[in-house]
Design an enzyme around this catalytic site. Sequence first.
Site, mmCIF file in Angstrom:
data_model
loop_
_atom_site.group_PDB
_atom_site.id
_atom_site.type_symbol
_atom_site.label_atom_id
_atom_site.label_comp_id
_atom_site.label_asym_id
_atom_site.label_seq_id
_atom_site.Cartn_x
_atom_site.Cartn_y
_atom_site.Cartn_z
ATOM 1 N N ARG A 35 -13.812 -0.522 -15.644
ATOM 2 C CA ARG A 35 -13.815 -0.333 -14.441
ATOM 3 C C ARG A 35 -13.009 1.306 -14.228
ATOM 4 O O ARG A 35 -13.360 2.695 -13.470
ATOM 5 C CB ARG A 35 -12.703 -1.331 -13.346
ATOM 6 C CG ARG A 35 -13.822 -2.193 -12.951
ATOM 7 C CD ARG A 35 -12.946 -2.889 -11.540
ATOM 8 N NE ARG A 35 -13.937 -3.797 -11.796
ATOM 9 C CZ ARG A 35 -13.741 -4.953 -10.563
ATOM 10 N NH1 ARG A 35 -12.034 -4.686 -10.057
ATOM 11 N NH2 ARG A 35 -14.038 -5.961 -10.722
ATOM 12 N N ASP A 145 -6.509 -5.060 2.858
ATOM 13 C CA ASP A 145 -6.524 -4.520 1.946
ATOM 14 C C ASP A 145 -5.958 -4.114 1.611
ATOM 15 O O ASP A 145 -5.164 -3.124 1.672
ATOM 16 C CB ASP A 145 -8.197 -4.608 1.598
ATOM 17 C CG ASP A 145 -8.415 -4.925 -0.260
ATOM 18 O OD1 ASP A 145 -8.838 -6.727 -0.037
ATOM 19 O OD2 ASP A 145 -8.391 -4.243 -1.069
#
Length: 274
Positions: A35, A145
């Site tokens: 990532r 989030d």
Amino acid sequence: MYAISDQEFANFQRFIFEAAGISLSPAKKALVCGRLAKRLEARRLDSYGAYFSLLRRDGEAQETQLAIDLLTTNETYFFREPRHFEVLAREARDDGGQEKGQRSRPTLPYRVWSAASSTGEEAYTIAMVLDDCLQGRPFEVVGTDISMRVLARARTGHYPEQRGRQIPPAMLKRYCLKGLGPQAGTFLVDRALRRNVRFDHANLNAALPELGLFDAVFLRNVMIYFNGETKRQVVERVLSRLKRGGLLFVGHSESLHGFDAAVAPMMPSVYRKA
């Protein structure tokens, strides 16, 4: 692919724990590499250690948020763990948006919080269920989030077709617009439904923004990333926003066993606030 040393991985374990309360196991080393590799390329850095040092500099708040986004985003899909939505529909029909023991007032919106909404599939699933079962009574869904990037995606309501493979056909037809031409292979959540859903930034491991009180909260597949003390604190924060008599949904692999929380189990992975 850049190689990451044990010390560099330990630095990112500490980084994401301090930022989000998430505990990365050693098995997540490949995830961290995958990532963050593109960010090393984008910033023209030759090691994860150099990238970690960059995140510690003043003036790199945007890069730091991007790193947090990359390390906390989880794949989701519509109608995940469908039994929960059956329970929600029954509860919403019976409750009418009021605390237990009070007379129903359909003019007050039935409010549900998707506390780790990622790219929005859970929040829009909740909205479909409520619109279907409340029959015109008002409702509101709030999705939060820690990742600003996924919140931006959630607000578009635009998804690849495979993300909606579990949406019941009648709801897919009613609430989703099939993409044509350049948008083929995608669908868009209907604008009328999206008006009942809003997305805000929130870190569950820190003081919460002012969100109001909710009739139900979905805190699913989140606690598995927290250690015991962090999990307790997160649950306390979330429950402070749940109405008395409201429902808390957690993932099927999660539980509040051993927690001194003001909730009673209603069924596996579903709790009612006392």
